[in-house]
Design a protein around this motif. Structure first.
Motif, short mmCIF file in Angstrom:
data_model
loop_
_atom_site.label_atom_id
_atom_site.label_comp_id
_atom_site.label_asym_id
_atom_site.label_seq_id
_atom_site.Cartn_x
_atom_site.Cartn_y
_atom_site.Cartn_z
N ILE A 30 39.71 40.56 33.23
CA ILE A 30 40.83 39.63 33.18
C ILE A 30 41.26 39.25 34.60
N ALA A 31 41.28 40.22 35.50
CA ALA A 31 41.70 39.96 36.88
C ALA A 31 40.75 38.99 37.57
N LYS A 32 39.48 39.01 37.22
CA LYS A 32 38.50 38.10 37.82
C LYS A 32 38.81 36.64 37.48
N LEU A 33 39.56 36.40 36.42
CA LEU A 33 39.91 35.04 36.03
C LEU A 33 40.99 34.45 36.93
N SER A 34 41.70 35.30 37.65
CA SER A 34 42.77 34.89 38.58
C SER A 34 43.81 34.00 37.92
#
Length: 77
Positions: A30-34
Motif C-alpha cells: 500500500i505504501a508503494k502506491l504513495s
C-alpha cells in the motif's frame, strides 16, 4: 482529525484489520502506491510509543540508517 482538514484532495478514512502475519507485506504494498497516510489507531493509550510492539523494529531501522550515514561519510572522505 487535525491535519486532515487542510488537504486539498478529498479523502476517506478507512480502517484495515488483518492478520499480523500479512500486515507488513500488505502495508508495504500500500505504501508503494504513495496515496495513503497511515495513523496509529492503537486504542491502548496507556502504552508509550516506546512500549509499542514495533518500537524495537523502528529502533533497529534508525540504527541501520545511522550506520549507513557513517559508512557513506567514511567512503566519501
Amino acid at each position: 482529525m487535525g491535519d486532515y482538514a487542510f488537504r486539498s484532495e478529498p479523502m476517506s478514512f478507512v480502517q484495515l484489520m488483518m492478520e499480523k502475519d500479512v500486515a507488513h507485506a500488505t502495508v508495504d504494498e500500500i505504501a508503494k502506491l504513495s496515496c495513503m497516510q497511515f495513523i496509529d489507531s492503537d486504542s491502548n493509550t496507556v502504552k508509550t510509543a516506546f512500549q509499542r510492539p514495533w518500537s524495537n523494529e523502528v529502533r533497529l531501522c534508525a540504527e541501520i540508517l545511522r550506520q549507513l550515514r557513517l559508512f557513506r561519510g567514511v567512503s566519501q572522505a
